[in-house]
Design an enzyme around this catalytic site. Sequence first.
Site, PDB file in Angstrom:
ATOM      1  N   HIS A   1       0.831  -1.205   0.000  1.00 47.43           N
ATOM      2  CA  HIS A   1       0.000   0.000   0.000  1.00 47.43           C
ATOM      3  C   HIS A   1       0.867   1.258   0.000  1.00 47.43           C
ATOM      4  O   HIS A   1       1.962   1.237  -0.513  1.00 47.43           O
ATOM      5  CB  HIS A   1      -1.011  -0.061   1.143  1.00 47.43           C
ATOM      6  CG  HIS A   1      -1.805  -1.339   1.105  1.00 47.43           C
ATOM      7  ND1 HIS A   1      -2.843  -1.537   0.230  1.00 47.43           N
ATOM      8  CD2 HIS A   1      -1.657  -2.511   1.781  1.00 47.43           C
ATOM      9  CE1 HIS A   1      -3.325  -2.770   0.381  1.00 47.43           C
ATOM     10  NE2 HIS A   1      -2.609  -3.381   1.319  1.00 47.43           N
TER      11      HIS A   1
ATOM     12  N   GLU B   1       1.171 -11.684   5.663  1.00 46.07           N
ATOM     13  CA  GLU B   1       0.091 -10.955   6.329  1.00 46.07           C
ATOM     14  C   GLU B   1       0.442 -10.961   7.811  1.00 46.07           C
ATOM     15  O   GLU B   1       0.224 -11.937   8.520  1.00 46.07           O
ATOM     16  CB  GLU B   1      -1.262 -11.630   6.074  1.00 46.07           C
ATOM     17  CG  GLU B   1      -1.736 -11.535   4.642  1.00 46.07           C
ATOM     18  CD  GLU B   1      -2.293 -10.163   4.243  1.00 46.07           C
ATOM     19  OE1 GLU B   1      -2.223  -9.215   5.057  1.00 46.07           O
ATOM     20  OE2 GLU B   1      -2.795 -10.046   3.117  1.00 46.07           O
TER      21      GLU B   1
ATOM     22  N   GLU C   1      -2.473   0.058   7.682  1.00 44.67           N
ATOM     23  CA  GLU C   1      -1.609  -0.986   7.147  1.00 44.67           C
ATOM     24  C   GLU C   1      -0.386  -0.410   6.445  1.00 44.67           C
ATOM     25  O   GLU C   1       0.727  -0.914   6.608  1.00 44.67           O
ATOM     26  CB  GLU C   1      -2.398  -1.881   6.183  1.00 44.67           C
ATOM     27  CG  GLU C   1      -1.592  -2.991   5.574  1.00 44.67           C
ATOM     28  CD  GLU C   1      -2.396  -3.862   4.632  1.00 44.67           C
ATOM     29  OE1 GLU C   1      -1.827  -4.859   4.151  1.00 44.67           O
ATOM     30  OE2 GLU C   1      -3.577  -3.554   4.360  1.00 44.67           O
TER      31      GLU C   1
END
Length: 184
Positions: free
Chosen positions: A10, A145, A24
């Site tokens: 991101h 993750e 995030e």
Amino acid sequence: MKLVVIDPGHGGTDSGATGNGLKEKDVALTIALKTDWYLNHYYKVKTIVTRYTDKYVSLGDRSKLSNSNNADLFFSVHCNAFDGNAYGYEDYTYTSVGQTTKNIRETFHNKVTEVLNKYGIRNRGMKTKNLAVLRETRASAILVETLFIDNVGDSNLLKNSNYIEDISKCYADGIALALKLEKK
């Protein structure tokens, strides 16, 4: 010398998942830069980071950077989110990968379990998914993750500087082990 492309997920206008006061894009950047530091400080390796600041980089540009530099590993750092109840760690490769990528990921994943066990984190396992950065990157590619940002327990760990140091160092050690990097 092996080349690792480290990809903080991101960035910029794309915050990624949010929860419990965290974004995030920020957590991913912190972990990715620390992983890069540990790799370069302790191992003989070359690294490229897809972003060093809070800026937007397209998925295509991330893959192109890796492909144009003939990376040995593409390592993408993320945090998960679901419904506030899901928790733990998981990592991904593309849906169909060769044995080399499978071996790299298994070695890496097994190393990461040391930190998962230390903090009592649920190991959700090694998974596959059709994600653009995994699919479009020619190098072996792993996407992590790092916990669920919308889960209170997980987000408290993501706010814990000791955990961030431990997981970043473990990511670097796992990459080094998987790629058989020489220590400095």
